[in-house]
Design an enzyme around this catalytic site. Sequence first.
Site, PDB file in Angstrom:
ATOM      1  N   HIS A 160       0.869  -1.275  -0.155  1.00 60.03           N
ATOM      2  CA  HIS A 160      -0.224   0.030   0.114  1.00 60.03           C
ATOM      3  C   HIS A 160       0.864   1.187  -0.038  1.00 60.03           C
ATOM      4  CE1 HIS A 160      -3.226  -2.549   2.196  1.00 60.03           C
ATOM      5  NE2 HIS A 160      -3.720  -2.208   0.891  1.00 60.03           N
ATOM      6  N   CYS A 247      -2.625   0.380  10.199  1.00 60.48           N
ATOM      7  CA  CYS A 247      -3.702  -0.642   9.421  1.00 60.48           C
ATOM      8  C   CYS A 247      -4.641  -0.932  10.522  1.00 60.48           C
ATOM      9  CB  CYS A 247      -2.967  -1.885   9.209  1.00 60.48           C
ATOM     10  SG  CYS A 247      -1.418  -1.848   8.407  1.00 60.48           S
TER      11      CYS A 247
HETATM   12  C1  CIR Z   1      -3.843  -7.711   3.095  1.00 61.90           C
HETATM   13  O1  CIR Z   1      -3.155  -8.128   2.404  1.00 61.90           O
HETATM   14  O2  CIR Z   1      -4.929  -7.114   2.734  1.00 61.90           O
HETATM   15  C2  CIR Z   1      -3.563  -7.962   4.601  1.00 61.90           C
HETATM   16  N1  CIR Z   1      -3.138  -9.076   5.025  1.00 61.90           N
HETATM   17  C3  CIR Z   1      -2.773  -6.984   5.246  1.00 61.90           C
HETATM   18  C4  CIR Z   1      -3.278  -5.529   4.943  1.00 61.90           C
HETATM   19  C5  CIR Z   1      -2.677  -4.576   5.727  1.00 61.90           C
HETATM   20  N2  CIR Z   1      -3.349  -3.169   5.757  1.00 61.90           N
HETATM   21  C6  CIR Z   1      -2.626  -1.977   5.486  1.00 61.90           C
HETATM   22  O3  CIR Z   1      -1.449  -2.119   5.147  1.00 61.90           O
HETATM   23  N3  CIR Z   1      -3.533  -0.968   5.678  1.00 61.90           N
END
Ligand code: CIR
Length: 255
Positions: A160, A247
């Site tokens: 991201h 997150c």
């Molecule tokens: C994903 O791949 O969507 C999750 N395992 C990790 C998301 C992390 N979110 C973020 O950095 N905002």
Amino acid sequence: MLIAITRQVSPGITHCELTHLQRQPINLQVAQRQHATYEATLASLGVQVHSLPADPNLPDSVFVEDAALVLDELAVITRPGVESRRNEVDAVASALHYWRSLEWIQPPGTLDGGDILQVERQVYVGLSSRSNKDAIRQLQKILKRFGYKVQGIPVAGCLHLKSAVTQLTQDTLLINPAWVDAGVFQGNRLIEVDPGEAYAANVLRVGETLLYQPVFPRTLERLQAAGFSLRLVDASELGKAEGALTCCSLIFSDK
Ligand code: CIR
């Protein structure tokens, strides 16, 4: 007063999405303990924490940041880029509804909140594997009336935009220039992560306090040398699920 929406770690976290990391065992109890410390740290800063219940069927639902963009004027509910995460938004929307009016990203738009970096009235959106141009167009339309400028930025090598750059102060950003073009952020003061700590650009700003992970000691040293004082919070177990500090919460003011 600041509000934080968080969500308990799903017992299904071992089935999380992974894009750039190899799958490795995640210890649920350790992840839960670290997450509890994260919530307690927010509470100790005077933030009112609303912790949503875990959902065993939504492995990545602890990462509430991806489900919404919360601004002073409204909240925009996202449409996450992977199918397995689409149902996460309902619980977050129900919670946010109490504080904000809601707009929704519609198909074929896809957007993860982790791709959104707001700097004052400028909203940067990472063009990643999760967020697309259609969602950016929708966001531009929704936010225009409130005076926000929305700009898409390519990100490469990370999940991201906020894996690559986050805000330290109103005009200072912490950035990994290997993953995003630093030239986009001209006009801001930039501090680069240590080149050996690629994942170190994610800092969580809570009012004037900065939360940071102790697993990036060299970047931490750089930040301290620049005069920043940081509260250390270890989120390394959720790091195995490609999660970081921003997150795990949606933080906004209660008004
Ligand atoms: C994903 O791949 O969507 C999750 N395992 C990790 C998301 C992390 N979110 C973020 O950095 N905002």
